[in-house]
Design an enzyme around this catalytic site. Structure first.
Site, PDB file in Angstrom:
ATOM      1  N   GLY A 103       0.899  -1.149   0.000  1.00 18.55           N
ATOM      2  CA  GLY A 103       0.000   0.000   0.000  1.00 18.55           C
ATOM      3  C   GLY A 103       0.930   1.189   0.000  1.00 18.55           C
ATOM      4  O   GLY A 103       1.603   1.449   0.979  1.00 18.55           O
ATOM      5  N   CYS A 104       1.038   1.867  -1.130  1.00 17.69           N
ATOM      6  CA  CYS A 104       1.958   2.992  -1.183  1.00 17.69           C
ATOM      7  C   CYS A 104       1.462   4.052  -0.222  1.00 17.69           C
ATOM      8  O   CYS A 104       0.277   4.322  -0.182  1.00 17.69           O
ATOM      9  CB  CYS A 104       2.019   3.564  -2.585  1.00 17.69           C
ATOM     10  SG  CYS A 104       3.066   2.582  -3.628  1.00 17.69           S
ATOM     11  N   VAL A 105       2.355   4.634   0.556  1.00 16.89           N
ATOM     12  CA  VAL A 105       1.911   5.665   1.498  1.00 16.89           C
ATOM     13  C   VAL A 105       1.801   7.002   0.800  1.00 16.89           C
ATOM     14  O   VAL A 105       2.360   7.172  -0.240  1.00 16.89           O
ATOM     15  CB  VAL A 105       2.859   5.784   2.691  1.00 16.89           C
ATOM     16  CG1 VAL A 105       2.612   4.637   3.636  1.00 16.89           C
ATOM     17  CG2 VAL A 105       4.274   5.857   2.253  1.00 16.89           C
TER      18      VAL A 105
END
Lengths: 105, 408
Positions: A103-105
């Protein structure tokens, strides 16, 4: 990190049971992994997603997101929810022997 | 004469040209920066506009004020990048050629990517990712009498990953101030399993949402908006109804990136995550939100990344190997309402942890805890942005993340 015997082969997995070495994966192992998450039969549609995910991972070094699969892999998001219910991103990568998508921040 | 062409005069592009100009001989290097508009927005300030804390004047300045002398500024729309021919075509017919290209065209809110969004936009659907959007939301909130307010993240990654949390915290505070908190139901719907992507921070922030009476709807990936039912509909056919919807729209890189065949599925440019060199072209870099880096899309990341980029670029043009490796450093204040805020500091490998920052054990800022000092840090940052950061001056913070002062 631990080793687990799946379909008679010893493979490395993480705390959540995701395989950590994609080269240890085989179609036989995928079938067992699918059963672990209540997918009893892998259909051609399942295999299409799994194979595309593995090909993309081999080039990109990261597991594709749902959007990437739907845009570039030719399988719609809705279909992925049907094939791998509730948590498709996590389930697809689990069966394909790949890390779960970051989950890319 | 060598030509460096930078596309996009936002945080990354502006900082990069300002840092490079004094270090590239003016007799040998021409630097040109292109943007489609004359106005530079302080985008972190958009968050405060719906609550009347900031107005339009607080968040905009002329771009030209921040471009150092000796840099050419071109204003116009970019039609196409032609990397095989080392040139960029502008919509007005101008052609800009280059020896080195730096893409800094950012990432942008795209309501058109979600069916139903545009039909309800401005009525029951509002957003705060654009200045007009934030101002319209301020107007809406001023007269809103309460109901179900749904904050929703439509897709990852998006610009400023803490912004929807901050919006929710501020909304809780603001409705209390207005005396109508008991008439407002706050819902936070996200496609992730948690409210943040990193476990320790997710726990702290999830706890804060709970304290403030916010209902979290996890694993909710929006397919469309049903404007008749006033409902978000997920790909697995679940519905979340709303009276007022404030989504973070799908974010995508500039369309010109897609048109030029240089982007991924979201028009972000694939680069080496340590040095920002394009994976397809050896004289093209992408910096800031335009790149496909696996870290936050945020001004602080752009700032740290540009420091690394500058040093590497100066070596690269001399034919030397690039030494610096970007570690994905991000540093974000999180406004939590009631004059308090949190701070998180993290990189590719280390998740946000509690502790003190920037001085280990001293602070003045406290990581992952609500304090008034963190709030003041956030409010002072606007001055720092306009006066230090954009101008390419040194901040007393290293580009690389430090583990000292952090607690496991």
């Amino acid at each position: 990190m631990a080793n687990q015997v799946i379909a008679g082969h010893e493979v490395a997995v993480d705390d959540e049971g995701f395989m950590t070495d994609p080269s240890q994966w085989s179609e036989e192992i995928a079938t067992v992994l699918a059963k672990n998450i209540a997918i009893d039969t892998l259909t051609d549609d399942h295999w299409k997603v799994i194979k595309w995910l593995r090909e993309d991972f081999a080039v990109e070094g990261e597991t594709a997101t749902l959007r990437r699969v739907s845009t570039l892999g030719g399988v719609g998001t809705k279909e992925m929810y049907t094939l791998f219910p509730k948590k498709p991103a996590k389930k697809m990568s689990y069966v394909a022997g790949l890390p779960k998508p970051k989950g890319c921040v | 004469m060598k030509k460096l062409l930078v596309l996009g005069a936002g945080t990354a592009g502006t900082t990069a040209v300002n840092r490079l100009r004094p270090r590239l001989d003016a007799d040998d290097w021409k630097i040109t920066i292109v943007d489609q508009s004359q106005t530079h927005y302080y985008q972190p300030g958009f968050l405060f506009i719906p609550f009347g804390i900031y107005g339009q004047r607080d968040v905009e300045r002329p771009r030209s004020d921040f471009i150092a002398p000796g840099i050419d500024m071109v204003v116009g729309e970019i039609e196409l990048i032609e990397p095989a021919d080392n040139r960029v075509r502008m919509a007005d017919g101008r052609v800009l050629d280059y020896d080195y290209l730096v893409i800094a065209t950012g990432t942008h809110a795209r309501p058109d990517q979600t069916p139903g969004f545009e039909e309800g936009y401005g009525d029951t659907i509002h957003e705060f990712y654009t200045l007009p959007g934030a101002m319209a939301l301020a107007e809406k909130l001023r007269t809103w009498e309460g109901g179900r307010l749904v904050v929703n993240i439509m897709e990852y990654p998006f610009k400023c990953p803490v912004a929807p949390l901050e919006f929710t915290f501020l909304a809780d505070w603001w409705f209390r101030e207005q005396g109508i908190r008991d008439k407002v139901e706050l819902i936070y719907a996200t496609p992730m399993a948690d409210v943040f992507t990193k476990p320790v921070a997710a726990k702290h922030l999830g706890h804060l949402l709970e304290e403030k009476g916010v209902t979290v709807v996890p694993d909710f990936y929006v397919e469309r908006i049903d404007n008749e039912k006033h409902a978000l509909v997920s790909f697995d056919e679940r519905e979340v109804t709303f009276d007022l919807l404030v989504p973070v729209p799908v974010n995508m890189g500039a369309e010109v990136i897609g048109r030029s065949g240089m982007g991924d599925e979201l028009n972000h440019v694939p680069v080496d995550k340590g040095n920002f060199l394009s994976r397809d072209h050896d004289n093209v870099f992408a910096i800031g939100d335009a790149a496909d880096l696996p870290t936050s899309k945020a001004g602080s990341v752009a700032h740290f990344a540009v420091e690394v980029f500058t040093e590497n670029f100066l070596r690269y043009i001399e034919g030397l190997s690039m030494l610096e490796e970007f570690d994905g450093h991000a540093n974000c204040f999180i406004e939590s309402g009631h004059g308090k805020g949190l701070l998180i500091d993290f990189n590719y490998d280390t998740e946000p942890l509690p502790g003190k920052f920037p001085l280990p054990g001293i602070g003045p800022f406290t990581l992952l805890q609500e304090t008034p000092a963190n709030h003041w840090g956030k409010m002072m940052f606007r001055w720092v942005y306009w006066n230090i950061l954009l101008r390419g001056r040194e901040l007393p913070l290293p580009a690389e993340m430090m583990l000292a002062g952090k607690e496991r």
